[in-house]
Scaffold this active site. Structure first.
Site, PDB file in Angstrom:
ATOM      1  N   LYS A 208       0.844  -1.197   0.000  1.00  0.00           N
ATOM      2  CA  LYS A 208       0.000   0.000   0.000  1.00  0.00           C
ATOM      3  C   LYS A 208       0.880   1.248   0.000  1.00  0.00           C
ATOM      4  O   LYS A 208       0.668   2.168  -0.771  1.00  0.00           O
ATOM      5  CB  LYS A 208      -0.918  -0.039   1.220  1.00  0.00           C
ATOM      6  CG  LYS A 208      -1.862   1.116   1.315  1.00  0.00           C
ATOM      7  CD  LYS A 208      -2.775   0.986   2.528  1.00  0.00           C
ATOM      8  CE  LYS A 208      -3.458   2.313   2.791  1.00  0.00           C
ATOM      9  NZ  LYS A 208      -4.288   2.315   3.980  1.00  0.00           N
ATOM     10  N   GLU A 214      10.505  -4.863   4.276  1.00  0.00           N
ATOM     11  CA  GLU A 214      10.520  -6.268   3.865  1.00  0.00           C
ATOM     12  C   GLU A 214      10.206  -6.408   2.373  1.00  0.00           C
ATOM     13  O   GLU A 214      10.907  -7.095   1.624  1.00  0.00           O
ATOM     14  CB  GLU A 214       9.476  -7.075   4.655  1.00  0.00           C
ATOM     15  CG  GLU A 214       9.802  -7.290   6.111  1.00  0.00           C
ATOM     16  CD  GLU A 214       9.261  -6.192   7.020  1.00  0.00           C
ATOM     17  OE1 GLU A 214       9.019  -5.060   6.527  1.00  0.00           O
ATOM     18  OE2 GLU A 214       9.096  -6.453   8.219  1.00  0.00           O
ATOM     19  N   GLY A 268      -4.819  -1.769   5.184  1.00  0.00           N
ATOM     20  CA  GLY A 268      -4.035  -2.922   4.724  1.00  0.00           C
ATOM     21  C   GLY A 268      -4.692  -4.257   5.062  1.00  0.00           C
ATOM     22  O   GLY A 268      -4.813  -5.137   4.215  1.00  0.00           O
ATOM     23  N   ARG A 269      -5.154  -4.394   6.299  1.00  0.00           N
ATOM     24  CA  ARG A 269      -5.707  -5.692   6.723  1.00  0.00           C
ATOM     25  C   ARG A 269      -7.121  -5.920   6.218  1.00  0.00           C
ATOM     26  O   ARG A 269      -7.723  -6.954   6.482  1.00  0.00           O
ATOM     27  CB  ARG A 269      -5.617  -5.834   8.246  1.00  0.00           C
ATOM     28  CG  ARG A 269      -6.220  -4.690   9.042  1.00  0.00           C
ATOM     29  CD  ARG A 269      -5.777  -4.732  10.499  1.00  0.00           C
ATOM     30  NE  ARG A 269      -6.215  -3.566  11.254  1.00  0.00           N
ATOM     31  CZ  ARG A 269      -5.562  -2.405  11.317  1.00  0.00           C
ATOM     32  NH1 ARG A 269      -4.434  -2.244  10.647  1.00  0.00           N
ATOM     33  NH2 ARG A 269      -6.027  -1.404  12.040  1.00  0.00           N
ATOM     34  N   GLU A 354      -4.431  -6.378  15.264  1.00  0.00           N
ATOM     35  CA  GLU A 354      -3.904  -5.078  14.851  1.00  0.00           C
ATOM     36  C   GLU A 354      -5.004  -4.012  14.971  1.00  0.00           C
ATOM     37  O   GLU A 354      -4.726  -2.855  15.257  1.00  0.00           O
ATOM     38  CB  GLU A 354      -3.358  -5.141  13.414  1.00  0.00           C
ATOM     39  CG  GLU A 354      -2.376  -4.036  13.107  1.00  0.00           C
ATOM     40  CD  GLU A 354      -1.639  -4.214  11.771  1.00  0.00           C
ATOM     41  OE1 GLU A 354      -2.275  -4.064  10.720  1.00  0.00           O
ATOM     42  OE2 GLU A 354      -0.426  -4.480  11.782  1.00  0.00           O
ATOM     43  N   HIS A 385      -5.711 -33.071  18.183  1.00  0.00           N
ATOM     44  CA  HIS A 385      -4.585 -33.904  18.617  1.00  0.00           C
ATOM     45  C   HIS A 385      -3.420 -33.046  19.115  1.00  0.00           C
ATOM     46  O   HIS A 385      -2.324 -33.558  19.322  1.00  0.00           O
ATOM     47  CB  HIS A 385      -4.120 -34.792  17.458  1.00  0.00           C
ATOM     48  CG  HIS A 385      -5.201 -35.709  16.980  1.00  0.00           C
ATOM     49  ND1 HIS A 385      -5.391 -36.972  17.485  1.00  0.00           N
ATOM     50  CD2 HIS A 385      -6.194 -35.526  16.079  1.00  0.00           C
ATOM     51  CE1 HIS A 385      -6.431 -37.534  16.890  1.00  0.00           C
ATOM     52  NE2 HIS A 385      -6.938 -36.674  16.026  1.00  0.00           N
ATOM     53  N   LYS A 505       9.801  -0.804  14.313  1.00  0.00           N
ATOM     54  CA  LYS A 505      10.382  -0.487  12.997  1.00  0.00           C
ATOM     55  C   LYS A 505      11.437   0.603  13.121  1.00  0.00           C
ATOM     56  O   LYS A 505      12.514   0.519  12.545  1.00  0.00           O
ATOM     57  CB  LYS A 505       9.298   0.039  12.041  1.00  0.00           C
ATOM     58  CG  LYS A 505       8.368  -0.990  11.472  1.00  0.00           C
ATOM     59  CD  LYS A 505       7.504  -0.310  10.402  1.00  0.00           C
ATOM     60  CE  LYS A 505       6.242  -1.074  10.118  1.00  0.00           C
ATOM     61  NZ  LYS A 505       5.307  -0.340   9.279  1.00  0.00           N
TER      62      LYS A 505
HETATM   63  O1  G6P Z   1       1.094  -2.746   2.255  1.00  0.00           O
HETATM   64  P1  G6P Z   1       2.215  -2.127   3.023  1.00  0.00           P
HETATM   65  O2  G6P Z   1       2.178  -0.632   2.978  1.00  0.00           O
HETATM   66  O3  G6P Z   1       3.538  -2.673   2.552  1.00  0.00           O
HETATM   67  O4  G6P Z   1       2.053  -2.514   4.532  1.00  0.00           O
HETATM   68  C1  G6P Z   1       2.155  -3.824   4.991  1.00  0.00           C
HETATM   69  C2  G6P Z   1       1.783  -3.936   6.468  1.00  0.00           C
HETATM   70  O5  G6P Z   1       2.759  -3.271   7.247  1.00  0.00           O
HETATM   71  C3  G6P Z   1       2.410  -2.346   8.266  1.00  0.00           C
HETATM   72  O6  G6P Z   1       3.458  -2.309   9.177  1.00  0.00           O
HETATM   73  C4  G6P Z   1       1.124  -2.596   8.992  1.00  0.00           C
HETATM   74  O7  G6P Z   1       1.324  -3.147  10.255  1.00  0.00           O
HETATM   75  C5  G6P Z   1       0.157  -3.487   8.258  1.00  0.00           C
HETATM   76  O8  G6P Z   1      -1.135  -3.042   8.546  1.00  0.00           O
HETATM   77  C6  G6P Z   1       0.374  -3.492   6.764  1.00  0.00           C
HETATM   78  O9  G6P Z   1      -0.560  -4.348   6.179  1.00  0.00           O
END
Ligand code: G6P
Length: 538
Positions: A208, A214, A268-269, A354, A385, A505
Site C-alpha cells: 500500500k 521487507e 491494509g488488513r 492489529e 490432537h 520499525k
Molecule cells: O502494504 P504495506 O504498505 O507494505 O504494509 C504492509 C503492512 O505493514 C504495516 O506495518 C502494517 O502493520 C500493516 O497493517 C500493513 O498491512
C-alpha cells in the site's frame, strides 16, 4: 465522527456486571435442559450460513443486555458512519471503505464528496483483463513463453489476505503456481527463488505504501536475480505492482501500465478486496475473485440492514465482549474444520489484533477495561490432537468458533462423515463435559477418576456453511471484519490505525545502521549485549 461512549458508563454495562454475578456459575447443560427451544432461539439462519450460538454461557436476559449495550454505544449510527464514507479513521484522517470495493457498480460511495465507484470499477476491469491475459497465456514473458508461476511479494495485509484466500480456494485454482514471499528473512525469498524460472514467472509487488522494508528488500533481491537472466526491458513484462504510492512504484522501475492502484481509504488488513487481491484473481480466475467480493457484499448488506438480534457479526461481537469484559477471558480460538482454511487464524490475527489491540479510547484517554482479544487456532481435526486437551481440561476458559462446511469439495463422503462427526462431537463435549458419575460408570479405576472428569460449560459458536466456495468464503471473511468493527465501537477505540507497529520499525532501522556504519546508539545493557553478540557472529 464516530459516537463516543465509554461502555463502562452505560446502564447496560452495570446490568451486565450484576447479571454476570448471578449467572457466572450456571452450567449450560442446565440451560439446555430447562428450555427445549434453546438451540432454535439462539440460532441465526441466513443464506447458506447456519450460526448456532446456543452453546454459550448466556440466557435471553444476557443477550438482551448485550443488545442494549449495542444501542447505548450507538452502534447503528457508527455503522451508518462507516458505510457513508465518514472519516472514521480519525487518527489517520481517512474514511474506511473496504465495503465499497465489493459493492455493485451502481452503489453510491463518496469520499470527500467524490464518487469512488467509477475508480473502483476501472481497477476491477484492469484486474479482469490482466487476469484473463495471464491465465490464457496471451500475455507472455520476455522469451515469448506463457507464465506458469506468480510470486506475490508483500507483507501484513499485502500478504496474509491473498495467501489465506489462495490457500482456501485451491480447489478452484487454475494451472498457475502461486508463491508468497513476505519475511525479511532472506531464506524465505531464496527458497522461493529456487523453484522459479525467470522466463515464466510473473512478480506482483504489493505494498500500500511502497515503503515497507521487507517488501522492497525482497522485491530488489528478486529483481537482481531476475536481471541475471533478463535485461532491464524485461522488467516491464514480468513485474507489476499494487500500491497507493504511484511515484515510488515508478521509481522502482515498474511500467506505469503495470500499476494497479489502491486508495488510502482501504486499510491494509481489509485490502484483499482491492487490487491487493490480484494474486487471488490470477490464481483462481477473475470470476471466482468476483464471487468472493459478491459474497462479502451480501454479508455487508446483512450487517447493515439486519436487526441486531439476528445480525451475525453483531451477535458474535457481543458474545466476545461478554467473555472478554465480564468473564475476563483473554483469548479466543478459531477452529475451522477444513484443511483449506489452514491459514485462516493467522489471517484473522492481523485483522483482529492489529485493529483492536488498543489501550487508549477515542478521546485519547487510557482505558481501564479490556479490549482486543488474542486470536489463535488451527484446523480440526489436527488441533484436536494438539491443543484441545487444554480447551477441555485446562484452567483457562477459551471460547471457540467452530467453522464447518456441510459438503466435501472432493465428494469423499467417508472422510466428510468422519470430519463432521468430530466437528459436532467436540462442541457437544465442550458443552456437556463428563461427570464423575459418568466416569465411574465406565468402570474407571478409582485413582484415575479425577483425571477423566470434564467440567464442560466451555462456550462455542458453530458457524456451519453449506460449502466452501469463493462466495461463502467472502461472506465468512466479511463477517469477521464486521465483528472487529462492532467490538471497536463498543470498546470506544479506533480500530483502523496501527501505530503500535511503528516503534519496533524505528528502532530496527537505528540498529541496522550500527551494523553497517560506525553509528552507535544508546541501548539498555541487554540489547547492547545481544547486539555485540550478533556483531561477532556476522
Ligand atoms: O502494504 P504495506 O504498505 O507494505 O504494509 C504492509 C503492512 O505493514 C504495516 O506495518 C502494517 O502493520 C500493516 O497493517 C500493513 O498491512
Amino acid at each position: 465522527m464516530l459516537p463516543n461512549t465509554n461502555p463502562t458508563t452505560t446502564k447496560s454495562w452495570k446490568k451486565l456486571q450484576e447479571h454476570f454475578e448471578a449467572v457466572k456459575d450456571v452450567h449450560m447443560k442446565d440451560l439446555f435442559a430447562a428450555d427445549a427451544e434453546r438451540a432454535n432461539k439462539f440460532t441465526i439462519k441466513w443464506e447458506d450460513f447456519y450460526v448456532d450460538f446456543s452453546k454459550n454461557r448466556i440466557t435471553e436476559e444476557t443477550l438482551g443486555y448485550l443488545l442494549q449495550l449495542a444501542d447505548e454505544v450507538k452502534l447503528k449510527d457508527a455503522i451508518k458512519s462507516q458505510f457513508s464514507g465518514d472519516i472514521i479513521n480519525q487518527t489517520e484522517g481517512r474514511a474506511v471503505l473496504h465495503t465499497a470495493l465489493r459493492a455493485p457498480k451502481n452503489a453510491e460511495f463518496k469520499v470527500d464528496g467524490e464518487e469512488v465507484m467509477p475508480e473502483i470499477y476501472a481497477v476491477k476491469e484492469k484486474i479482469e483483463r490482466f487476469t484473463n491475459d495471464v491465465v490464457s497465456g496471451t500475455l507472455k514473458g520476455y522469451t515469448g513463453k506463457a507464465f506458469t508461476d506468480v510470486v506475490n511479494i508483500g507483507i501484513g495485509g499485502s500478504d496474509l489476505g491473498p495467501a489465506m484466500v489462495v490457500d482456501a480456494l485451491q480447489f478452484y485454482k487454475n494451472h498457475l503456481t502461486t508463491h508468497f514471499v513476505s519475511n525479511i528473512d532472506g531464506d524465505h525469498v531464496n527458497e522461493v527463488i529456487k523453484k522459479l524460472d525467470p522466463e515464466t514467472t510473473l512478480f506482483v509487488i504489493v505494498s500500500k505504501t511502497f515503503t515497507t522494508q521487507e517488501t522492497l528488500s525482497n522485491a530488489n533481491t528478486i529483481k537482481e536475480w531476475f536481471l541475471k537472466s533478463a535485461n532491464e526491458d524485461a522488467i516491464a513484462e514480468h513485474f507489476v505492482a499494487v500500491s497507493t504510492n504511484i511515484e515510488k512504484v515508478q521509481g522502482f522501475g515498474i511500467d506505469a501500465n503495470n500499476i494497479f492502484p489502491m486508495w488510502d481509504w482501504v486499510g491494509g488488513r481489509f485490502s484483499l478486496w482491492s487490487a491487493v487481491g490480484l494474486t487471488i484473481s490470477l490464481a483462481v480466475g477473475y470470476e471466482h475473485f468476483d464471487s468472493l467480493l459478491k459474497g462479502a457484499n451480501k454479508m455487508d448488506d446483512h450487517f447493515k440492514n439486519e436487526d441486531f438480534d439476528s445480525n451475525i457479526p453483531v451477535v458474535l461481537a457481543l458474545l466476545s465482549v461478554w467473555y472478554n469484559n465480564f468473564f475476563n477471558v483473554e483469548s479466543e480460538a478459531v477452529i475451522p474444520y477444513s484443511q483449506y482454511l489452514n491459514q485462516f487464524a493467522t489471517y484473522l490475527q492481523q485483522g483482529i489484533m492489529e485493529s483492536n489491540g488498543k489501550s487508549v479510547d477515542r478521546n485519547g484517554n487510557p482505558i481501564d477495561y479490556q479490549t482486543g482479544t488474542i486470536i489463535w487456532g488451527e484446523p480440526g481435526t489436527n488441533s484436536q490432537h494438539a491443543f484441545f486437551q487444554l480447551i477441555h481440561q485446562g484452567t483457562k476458559l477459551i471460547p471457540a468458533d467452530f467453522i464447518g462446511f456441510g459438503k466435501s469439495l472432493h465428494g469423499n463422503q467417508d472422510h466428510q462423515d468422519k470430519l463432521t462427526s468430530n466437528f459436532l462431537a467436540q462442541t457437544e463435549a465442550l458443552l456437556n463435559g463428563k461427570t464423575e458419575a459418568e466416569v465411574v460408570a465406565e468402570g474407571t479405576p478409582e485413582a484415575i477418576i479425577p483425571f477423566k472428569i470434564f467440567s464442560g460449560n466451555k462456550p462455542t459458536n458453530t458457524i456451519y456453511i453449506n460449502k466452501l466456495s469463493p462466495e461463502s468464503l467472502g461472506k465468512l471473511i466479511a463477517m469477521y471484519e464486521h465483528k472487529i468493527f462492532v467490538q471497536g465501537i463498543i470498546w470506544n477505540i479506533f480500530s483502523y490505525d496501527q501505530f503500535g507497529v511503528e516503534l519496533g520499525k524505528q528502532l530496527a532501522s537505528k540498529i541496522l545502521q550500527e551494523f553497517n556504519t560506525s553509528a552507535t546508539n544508546e541501548h539498555d545493557s541487554s540489547t547492547q549485549n545481544l547486539l555485540d553478540f550478533y556483531k561477532k557472529l556476522r
